[in-house]
Design a protein around this motif. Structure first.
Motif, PDB file in Angstrom:
ATOM      1  N   CYS A  69       1.177  -0.908   0.363  1.00  0.00           N
ATOM      2  CA  CYS A  69       0.319  -0.404  -0.090  1.00  0.00           C
ATOM      3  C   CYS A  69       0.728   1.009  -0.032  1.00  0.00           C
ATOM      4  O   CYS A  69       0.306   2.052  -0.733  1.00  0.00           O
ATOM      5  CB  CYS A  69      -0.605  -0.099   1.133  1.00  0.00           C
ATOM      6  SG  CYS A  69      -1.811  -1.294   0.638  1.00  0.00           S
ATOM      7  N   ALA A  70       2.224   1.451   0.604  1.00  0.00           N
ATOM      8  CA  ALA A  70       3.012   2.497   0.394  1.00  0.00           C
ATOM      9  C   ALA A  70       2.933   2.654  -1.452  1.00  0.00           C
ATOM     10  O   ALA A  70       4.164   3.757  -1.256  1.00  0.00           O
ATOM     11  CB  ALA A  70       4.244   1.737   0.866  1.00  0.00           C
ATOM     12  N   THR A  71       3.008   1.701  -1.917  1.00  0.00           N
ATOM     13  CA  THR A  71       3.462   2.302  -3.701  1.00  0.00           C
ATOM     14  C   THR A  71       1.972   3.146  -4.053  1.00  0.00           C
ATOM     15  O   THR A  71       2.003   4.314  -4.539  1.00  0.00           O
ATOM     16  CB  THR A  71       3.248   1.313  -4.420  1.00  0.00           C
ATOM     17  OG1 THR A  71       1.696   0.584  -4.582  1.00  0.00           O
ATOM     18  CG2 THR A  71       3.681   0.206  -3.969  1.00  0.00           C
ATOM     19  N   MET A  72       1.217   3.597  -3.196  1.00  0.00           N
ATOM     20  CA  MET A  72      -0.104   4.609  -3.290  1.00  0.00           C
ATOM     21  C   MET A  72       0.773   5.857  -4.462  1.00  0.00           C
ATOM     22  O   MET A  72      -0.151   6.794  -4.903  1.00  0.00           O
ATOM     23  CB  MET A  72      -1.028   5.143  -2.247  1.00  0.00           C
ATOM     24  CG  MET A  72      -1.784   5.574  -2.535  1.00  0.00           C
ATOM     25  SD  MET A  72      -1.426   7.615  -2.712  1.00  0.00           S
ATOM     26  CE  MET A  72      -1.778   8.187  -0.788  1.00  0.00           C
ATOM     27  N   PRO A  73       1.304   6.824  -4.398  1.00  0.00           N
ATOM     28  CA  PRO A  73       2.236   7.844  -3.913  1.00  0.00           C
ATOM     29  C   PRO A  73       2.302   7.514  -5.869  1.00  0.00           C
ATOM     30  O   PRO A  73       2.548   8.192  -6.932  1.00  0.00           O
ATOM     31  CB  PRO A  73       3.083   8.377  -3.241  1.00  0.00           C
ATOM     32  CG  PRO A  73       2.922   7.969  -2.129  1.00  0.00           C
ATOM     33  CD  PRO A  73       2.391   6.543  -2.496  1.00  0.00           C
ATOM     34  N   LEU A  74       2.724   6.366  -5.938  1.00  0.00           N
ATOM     35  CA  LEU A  74       3.207   6.045  -7.210  1.00  0.00           C
ATOM     36  C   LEU A  74       2.465   5.880  -8.182  1.00  0.00           C
ATOM     37  O   LEU A  74       2.690   6.164  -8.954  1.00  0.00           O
ATOM     38  CB  LEU A  74       4.509   4.776  -7.098  1.00  0.00           C
ATOM     39  CG  LEU A  74       5.308   5.409  -6.330  1.00  0.00           C
ATOM     40  CD1 LEU A  74       5.978   3.096  -6.068  1.00  0.00           C
ATOM     41  CD2 LEU A  74       6.199   5.786  -6.380  1.00  0.00           C
ATOM     42  N   TRP A  75       1.312   4.581  -7.994  1.00  0.00           N
ATOM     43  CA  TRP A  75      -0.313   5.329  -8.394  1.00  0.00           C
ATOM     44  C   TRP A  75      -0.469   6.445  -8.428  1.00  0.00           C
ATOM     45  O   TRP A  75      -0.878   6.341  -9.743  1.00  0.00           O
ATOM     46  CB  TRP A  75      -0.766   4.669  -7.675  1.00  0.00           C
ATOM     47  CG  TRP A  75      -0.794   2.791  -7.691  1.00  0.00           C
ATOM     48  CD1 TRP A  75      -0.053   2.462  -6.990  1.00  0.00           C
ATOM     49  CD2 TRP A  75      -1.034   1.790  -9.100  1.00  0.00           C
ATOM     50  NE1 TRP A  75      -0.522   0.773  -7.412  1.00  0.00           N
ATOM     51  CE2 TRP A  75      -0.284   1.064  -8.514  1.00  0.00           C
ATOM     52  CE3 TRP A  75      -0.901   2.547 -10.767  1.00  0.00           C
ATOM     53  CZ2 TRP A  75      -0.171  -0.442  -9.854  1.00  0.00           C
ATOM     54  CZ3 TRP A  75      -1.857   1.332 -11.113  1.00  0.00           C
ATOM     55  CH2 TRP A  75      -0.976  -0.146 -10.726  1.00  0.00           C
ATOM     56  N   VAL A  76      -0.058   7.462  -8.168  1.00  0.00           N
ATOM     57  CA  VAL A  76      -0.769   9.019  -8.005  1.00  0.00           C
ATOM     58  C   VAL A  76      -0.185   9.110  -9.784  1.00  0.00           C
ATOM     59  O   VAL A  76      -0.267  10.120 -10.763  1.00  0.00           O
ATOM     60  CB  VAL A  76      -0.390  10.064  -7.357  1.00  0.00           C
ATOM     61  CG1 VAL A  76      -0.528  11.874  -7.611  1.00  0.00           C
ATOM     62  CG2 VAL A  76      -1.195   9.568  -6.034  1.00  0.00           C
ATOM     63  N   GLY A  77       1.537   9.391  -9.553  1.00  0.00           N
ATOM     64  CA  GLY A  77       2.259   9.575  -9.990  1.00  0.00           C
ATOM     65  C   GLY A  77       1.291   8.750 -11.781  1.00  0.00           C
ATOM     66  O   GLY A  77       2.129   9.221 -13.035  1.00  0.00           O
ATOM     67  N   VAL A  78       1.514   7.063 -12.162  1.00  0.00           N
ATOM     68  CA  VAL A  78       0.664   6.658 -13.059  1.00  0.00           C
ATOM     69  C   VAL A  78      -0.699   7.434 -13.722  1.00  0.00           C
ATOM     70  O   VAL A  78      -0.572   7.833 -14.687  1.00  0.00           O
ATOM     71  CB  VAL A  78       0.582   5.487 -12.351  1.00  0.00           C
ATOM     72  CG1 VAL A  78      -0.370   4.705 -13.885  1.00  0.00           C
ATOM     73  CG2 VAL A  78       1.578   4.530 -12.540  1.00  0.00           C
ATOM     74  N   LEU A  79      -1.479   8.208 -12.906  1.00  0.00           N
ATOM     75  CA  LEU A  79      -3.012   8.911 -12.952  1.00  0.00           C
ATOM     76  C   LEU A  79      -2.597  10.164 -13.595  1.00  0.00           C
ATOM     77  O   LEU A  79      -3.284  10.374 -14.876  1.00  0.00           O
ATOM     78  CB  LEU A  79      -2.945   8.856 -11.643  1.00  0.00           C
ATOM     79  CG  LEU A  79      -3.997   7.291 -10.921  1.00  0.00           C
ATOM     80  CD1 LEU A  79      -5.076   7.964  -9.612  1.00  0.00           C
ATOM     81  CD2 LEU A  79      -4.915   7.175 -12.099  1.00  0.00           C
ATOM     82  N   ARG A  80      -1.065  10.435 -13.019  1.00  0.00           N
ATOM     83  CA  ARG A  80      -1.027  11.750 -13.843  1.00  0.00           C
ATOM     84  C   ARG A  80      -1.034  11.650 -15.241  1.00  0.00           C
ATOM     85  O   ARG A  80      -0.707  12.111 -16.669  1.00  0.00           O
ATOM     86  CB  ARG A  80       0.340  12.488 -12.645  1.00  0.00           C
ATOM     87  CG  ARG A  80      -0.108  12.879 -11.784  1.00  0.00           C
ATOM     88  CD  ARG A  80       0.859  13.785 -10.437  1.00  0.00           C
ATOM     89  NE  ARG A  80       1.661  14.420 -11.550  1.00  0.00           N
ATOM     90  CZ  ARG A  80       2.829  15.311 -10.983  1.00  0.00           C
ATOM     91  NH1 ARG A  80       3.250  14.396  -9.629  1.00  0.00           N
ATOM     92  NH2 ARG A  80       3.565  15.872 -11.854  1.00  0.00           N
ATOM     93  N   THR A  81      -0.018  11.003 -15.435  1.00  0.00           N
ATOM     94  CA  THR A  81       0.377  10.071 -16.948  1.00  0.00           C
ATOM     95  C   THR A  81      -0.836   9.705 -18.003  1.00  0.00           C
ATOM     96  O   THR A  81      -0.981  10.501 -19.112  1.00  0.00           O
ATOM     97  CB  THR A  81       1.415   8.616 -17.244  1.00  0.00           C
ATOM     98  OG1 THR A  81       2.242   9.573 -16.150  1.00  0.00           O
ATOM     99  CG2 THR A  81       1.796   8.512 -18.015  1.00  0.00           C
ATOM    100  N   VAL A  82      -1.492   9.070 -17.173  1.00  0.00           N
ATOM    101  CA  VAL A  82      -2.721   8.840 -17.827  1.00  0.00           C
ATOM    102  C   VAL A  82      -3.549  10.400 -18.402  1.00  0.00           C
ATOM    103  O   VAL A  82      -4.219  10.603 -19.792  1.00  0.00           O
ATOM    104  CB  VAL A  82      -3.241   8.306 -16.893  1.00  0.00           C
ATOM    105  CG1 VAL A  82      -5.228   7.520 -18.243  1.00  0.00           C
ATOM    106  CG2 VAL A  82      -2.572   6.598 -17.535  1.00  0.00           C
ATOM    107  N   SER A  83      -3.461  11.261 -17.384  1.00  0.00           N
ATOM    108  CA  SER A  83      -4.635  12.583 -17.523  1.00  0.00           C
ATOM    109  C   SER A  83      -3.549  13.207 -18.374  1.00  0.00           C
ATOM    110  O   SER A  83      -4.535  14.296 -18.700  1.00  0.00           O
ATOM    111  CB  SER A  83      -4.508  12.931 -15.835  1.00  0.00           C
ATOM    112  OG  SER A  83      -3.693  13.410 -15.690  1.00  0.00           O
ATOM    113  N   GLY A  84      -2.891  13.070 -19.068  1.00  0.00           N
ATOM    114  CA  GLY A  84      -1.892  13.670 -19.819  1.00  0.00           C
ATOM    115  C   GLY A  84      -0.576  14.327 -19.882  1.00  0.00           C
ATOM    116  O   GLY A  84       0.176  14.869 -20.485  1.00  0.00           O
TER     117      GLY A  84
END
Length: 296
Positions: free
Chosen positions: A107-122
């Motif tokens: 679950c500590a990877t959550m901020p990394l998933w935020v980075g993935v979402l930023r990539t998906v959003s453009g």
């Protein structure tokens, strides 16, 4: 005469909120594992968050907050579902067979998933951010090779998906219009109530039922999760999301896995092998890399 600037005053609410998400949330992984020993995971989570949401709703109304419109409730519904069915419910199911420390490290990877979402959003991530994503997911792979992440394959998959759901829900929560969250207690109340409802629906579809008998330890763990993990911890997290920089609000990801692994090892004898330590270092380092750009 030379004038010197007075030191900036640190908001005590910031310190208290950080302490809550650092310490309390680290312990909730172990408490959740105790609770699901006898209680069905999603129904347990539904009771926890529905009761906490009602308490916060009453507090918000007594503070003078206006009753949210139907439109506001609909806006919050997907956030509540992502945070509490995906983010928390998945963890509760996973901890039926996976150690609390192992789940906490994933679950500590959550901020990394935020980075993935930023990539998906453009947005175009920097080389540093891409590096953090790679290092973080290598840490997850290392953890999967050790005893801390042993368990049923479905449970392991849900543990890995949980921080992605939490990241998406947190991202959407930050984008809510001010009309849905002017009171510090109203937004957490709305999210917990909608999340609790969503958890109940999914629990019913899974056929979960409360057992006739359950251990005192499981009920006490549920009470701890309700009061400390939900009412205190989640309210503090929502305050941080709305009043602190993103790098500060998500900084609990440094601390939670380390403390959670220690708590699980001390109180339940969970395995603390070399792979757990290496994975912890990799994921904590990846989160630090990911958040360095946010500090700039």
């Amino acid at each position: 005469m030379k004038l010197t600037a007075a030191p900036a005053r640190v908001d005590p609410r910031l310190i208290a909120s950080l302490a809550a998400v650092y310490v309390i949330w680290s312990s909730t992984y172990w408490a959740m594992r105790v609770a699901v020993h006898d209680l069905p995971p999603l129904l347990m989570a539904s009771m926890r968050f529905s009761a906490a949401g009602l308490v916060l709703l009453v507090i918000a109304i007594r503070r003078g907050a206006a009753w949210p419109s139907a439109r506001d409730w609909l806006r919050v519904l997907p956030i509540g579902a992502l945070l509490f069915v995906g983010g928390n419910g998945f963890v509760a199911i996973a901890e039926q067979s996976v150690s609390s420390g192992g789940v906490a490290v994933v679950c500590a990877t959550m901020p990394l998933w935020v980075g993935v979402l930023r990539t998906v959003s453009g947005e175009r991530p920097s080389l540093l951010e891409w590096s953090s994503l790679v290092v973080g997911f290598i840490g997850v792979l290392v953890l999967m090779g050790g005893p801390s992440l042993e368990g049923e394959p479905l449970h392991i998959a849900l543990a890995i998906a949980s921080p992605a759901c939490w990241a998406l829900g947190s991202t959407l929560a930050r984008r809510l219009p001010a009309t849905a969250s002017r009171d510090a207690f109203m937004l957490p109340a709305m999210e917990m109530l909608t999340g609790g409802l969503a958890l109940f629906v999914v629990a019913a579809l899974r056929g979960e039922r409360l057992p006739v008998t359950a251990s005192t330890e499981s009920w006490l763990a549920l009470g701890y999760l309700w009061l400390f993990g939900s009412i205190l911890g989640f309210t503090a997290y929502m305050w941080l999301l709305r009043n602190a920089r993103a790098v500060v609000a998500t900084s609990y990801a440094y601390v939670n896995p380390i403390l959670a692994v220690i708590i699980g090892a001390v109180f339940s004898g969970e395995p603390l092998g070399g792979t757990t330590v290496v994975a912890n270092v990799l994921i904590a380092g990846a989160v630090m890399l990911a958040l360095r750009r946010a500090k700039a």
